[in-house]
Design an enzyme around this catalytic site. Structure first.
Site, mmCIF file in Angstrom:
data_model
loop_
_atom_site.group_PDB
_atom_site.id
_atom_site.type_symbol
_atom_site.label_atom_id
_atom_site.label_comp_id
_atom_site.label_asym_id
_atom_site.label_seq_id
_atom_site.Cartn_x
_atom_site.Cartn_y
_atom_site.Cartn_z
ATOM 1 N N HIS A 1 0.812 -1.210 0.000
ATOM 2 C CA HIS A 1 0.000 0.000 0.000
ATOM 3 C C HIS A 1 0.850 1.266 0.000
ATOM 4 O O HIS A 1 0.363 2.332 -0.373
ATOM 5 C CB HIS A 1 -0.979 -0.020 1.170
ATOM 6 C CG HIS A 1 -2.163 -0.891 0.909
ATOM 7 N ND1 HIS A 1 -3.458 -0.450 1.011
ATOM 8 C CD2 HIS A 1 -2.249 -2.190 0.513
ATOM 9 C CE1 HIS A 1 -4.287 -1.426 0.700
ATOM 10 N NE2 HIS A 1 -3.574 -2.502 0.406
ATOM 11 N N HIS B 1 -2.247 -12.132 -2.753
ATOM 12 C CA HIS B 1 -3.293 -12.775 -1.967
ATOM 13 C C HIS B 1 -2.928 -14.199 -1.544
ATOM 14 O O HIS B 1 -3.763 -14.919 -1.010
ATOM 15 C CB HIS B 1 -4.601 -12.773 -2.761
ATOM 16 C CG HIS B 1 -5.137 -11.400 -2.988
ATOM 17 N ND1 HIS B 1 -6.186 -11.130 -3.849
ATOM 18 C CD2 HIS B 1 -4.775 -10.197 -2.475
ATOM 19 C CE1 HIS B 1 -6.433 -9.834 -3.850
ATOM 20 N NE2 HIS B 1 -5.586 -9.248 -3.022
#
Length: 724
Positions: free
Chosen positions: A99, A267
């Site tokens: 992020h 993920h």
């Protein structure tokens, strides 16, 4: 008491004249006024390290292996105040790094993890960054220990890379060298929305056509890093989401294979958190009350930790072993049929229609409990979209290829905004040159600079031709991601040689003269272009009666087509250049705003911008040779005439067309010069006029030339990281 003073009821009045809140600034009465703040951000007043601090020198004394060992230990050292999922923080720190880096966008090079900007608003309080504040607090003991030897920016990105290593991935490498900022960034436009997660329609001409997203934005909604995990505008439709994913990651400089690898690999570890209600959370870090000490999003009606966290609102892990690097994401996604369900927080998520208990992930706190896995709409897009599906099939057939592709894509994601390899530092810098690093071979320094300069002087090129070519070569530099600039002489390669702003006919003429000189002398064409520009400036100064000898540092190299990712360089094309009084076409954004943006990317201050404007106009270097803004009776001379005449009240300024003006003698009405809006802003804006007046003073003609020369040299050397 005045009836309007209800806010002070029961309180003791105190003298308080400082404007210390964000509600209104002293200039908010004039919202359309040009805001120059971006040219003065991150000055020395905000930096606690002082002007003599040298991060590269500090890095030389960093014990890299000890730092990495401490990070490896942190990954399994669960803290009671914020327990690790399954006893491992690998998912947490992969997300912190992702992020931080994932806000990068190719269009203007802004965003990314290169400055530690995740510590400040708005990024520290974006809805998509929920609980990254906890990750930074977990890192604090390590930052405290190593102090100045490692920046927050480097530490956050390294933590994610070590997380993947601990999970079992063979990483591609890591480079130190990111220097921290100490104040929120003012130059990054994240969108015009006034509320978090406003509908995507606000930034698209047509939300069904992702290519119509407003430039330079990449994320689909305000407060997101990339796409909405629930679907377009929160409505699940994997194929529509796939189209948004493709455009968003393209704007982050990723192709389809890199995008699929990052989605799958991102993920493979960690989980989504949505076991609760978002309305029960405390404010974000920037809005939190003092007792929260900059920690946000805490559950005010129950636990905030473990299985009861709320982040995206989606709840569950993607794989059976969420702390291990494996092929579990593919096994889960392609091994099951999926149906839409709602999470405890009310978010849309995909869950398997049928799954064996042994294939389910364990609860983050109690390994004896099994929980349902999930997929987001972006995960389902990898299965539904034909192109992404084919790439996933290729990965599944060759796990080693998948691991290598992800490792390289992760390295690109976390290093793209660092610029060329010459800025990389540390023992784990990969030796391989990657095309997205814009490689430039080393140039020679042992040629006779004076002899080359003499050949240029005898070539017949005009000062304006030489100055414009050097400027056009250097002006592509952008300090946001350290791309562009004169080094490499890519102005002679596609796509730059054909850009309208580079005047291809004039450019070809100048290059046809300079390239043989470079070949004969052993100098790079990149050096010769800059040297010619310097010569042109010196000749213009001489025409103004000033002897000027600009500093010149040889050593630039010449890139080749094979070293150049032409498609990624399209983003560097100037659509306007206020310094050469040119607009490619009419834009919704004003000409002066475009000039301000360009100046900030080039690393210029407001006084430097004014000096360069005045000098470039005086020397007659306008695009196409137009006379607009050349307020002087001796064009071609490096004088302060342009600024003197701009602020002279003997003149009037009369609009005569769309963005065009005439400068007339106030008494006779005779037209003396013509101008564009970009010229007149230097007299109409109060701050720019103040700088223009400094240079227009009788006693500052010499200062003007000195300041122009210094700013010119800074622009020519902006990408010479080998000199810094």
């Amino acid at each position: 008491m005045d009836g309007n003073d209800i806010s002070t009821a029961g309180k003791c009045p105190v003298m308080h004249g400082g404007l210390t809140e964000r509600g209104q600034s002293v200039t908010s009465w004039w919202p359309k006024s040009l805001n120059l703040d971006i040219l003065s951000q991150h000055d020395l007043k905000t930096n606690p390290m002082g002007p003599d601090f040298d991060y590269q020198e500090e890095l030389k004394s960093l014990d890299v292996e000890a730092l990495k060992d401490d990070l490896r230990q942190l990954m399994k050292d669960s803290q009671a105040w914020w327990p690790a999922d399954w006893g491992s923080y690998v998912g947490m720190f992969a997300r912190v790094a992702w992020h931080a880096a994932g806000s990068y966008r190719l269009a203007d090079g802004r965003g990314g993890g290169g400055t530690g900007n995740q510590r400040f608003a708005p990024l520290n309080s974006w809805p998509d960054n929920v609980n990254t504040d906890k990750g930074r607090r977990l890192l604090w003991p390590i930052k405290k220990k190593y102090g100045n030897k490692v920046s927050w920016a480097d530490l956050m990105i390294l933590s994610g890379t070590i997380a993947y290593e601990v999970a079992g991935l063979k990483t591609f490498g890591f480079a130190f060298g990111r220097e921290d900022i100490w104040h929120p960034e003012k130059d990054v436009y994240w969108g015009a929305e006034k509320e978090w997660l406003a509908a995507s329609d606000n930034r698209y001409d047509d939300v069904s056509n992702p290519a119509t997203m407003e430039n330079p934005l990449a994320a689909v909604q305000m407060g997101l890093i990339y796409v909405n995990p629930e679907g377009v505008n929160g409505q699940p439709d994997p194929q529509k989401t796939a189209e948004q994913v493709r455009e968003t990651f393209k704007r982050m400089a990723m192709d389809d294979e890199e995008t699929a690898a990052l989605t799958a690999g991102g993920h493979t570890i960690g989980k989504c958190h949505g076991n609760g209600l978002a309305e029960n959370l405390s404010a974000d870090p920037e809005a939190a009350e003092p007792e929260y000490q900059g920690i946000g999003w805490m559950n005010t009606k129950g636990r905030s930790i473990g299985r009861d966290q709320v982040v995206s609102g989606i709840e569950g892990a993607w794989t059976s072993n969420p702390t291990q690097w494996d092929m579990g994401w593919f096994d889960m996604l392609f091994g099951h049929e999926w149906e839409l369900k709602k999470s405890p927080a009310g978010a849309w998520q995909w869950m398997p229609v049928d799954i064996k208990e042994e294939d389910m992930p364990a609860d983050v706190e109690d390994p004896s409990m099994k929980t349902m896995p999930i997929m987001t709409d972006a995960d389902m897009a990898m299965k539904v979209d034909p192109a992404y599906n084919a790439i996933c099939q290729k990965f599944m057939a060759d796990p080693a290829y998948f691991a290598d592709t992800f490792a390289r894509a992760w390295f690109k994601l976390t290093h793209r905004d660092m610029g060329p390899k010459s800025r990389y530092f540390g023992p784990d810098v990969p030796s391989e040159d990657l095309i997205w690093q814009d490689p430039v071979p080393a140039g020679t320094t042992d040629y006779d600079v004076a002899a080359v300069k003499a050949k240029i002087a005898a070539s017949g090129l005009s000062p304006a031709e030489m100055i414009a070519t050097a400027w056009d070569s250097a002006r592509t530099y952008r300090g946001s991601d350290m791309r562009g600039g004169a080094n490499g002489a890519r102005i002679r390669l596609a796509p730059q040689k054909d850009w309208a702003g580079n005047e291809p006919v004039r450019l070809a003429k100048v290059l046809s003269v300079l390239e043989p000189i470079a070949a004969e002398s052993g100098a790079s064409i990149a050096d010769v272009i800059v040297l010619a520009g310097n010569l042109g400036v010196e000749q213009a100064a001489k025409a103004a009666g000033v002897d000027l000898d600009l500093p010149f540092a040889p050593g630039r190299g010449d890139a080749t087509d094979e070293m150049t990712d032409a498609e990624s360089f399209d983003a560097l094309e100037p659509l306007a250049d206020g310094f050469r009084n040119w607009l490619k076409q009419d834009y919704a954004v004003s000409a002066e705003e475009l000039m301000l943006d360009r100046a900030q990317l080039m690393g210029l201050t407001a006084p430097q911008m004014v000096a360069l404007f005045g000098g470039m106009r005086a020397m007659g270097t306008n695009h196409g040779g137009t006379a607009h803004g050349v307020f002087t009776d001796r064009p071609g001379a490096l004088s302060n005439d342009v600024l003197v005449n701009l602020v002279d009240m003997a003149n009037t300024w009369v609009p005569v067309g769309e963005g065009l003006y005439e400068i007339r003698d106030r008494q006779s009405g005779a037209v003396k010069w013509t101008a564009t809006r970009m010229d007149l802003i230097f007299g109409s804006n109060s701050i720019l006029r103040a700088y223009a007046e400094v240079y227009a003073q009788d006693d500052n003609a010499g200062k003007f030339v000195e300041d122009f020369a210094a700013a010119w040299t800074q622009v020519m050397n902006a990408d010479r990281f080998d000199l810094k």
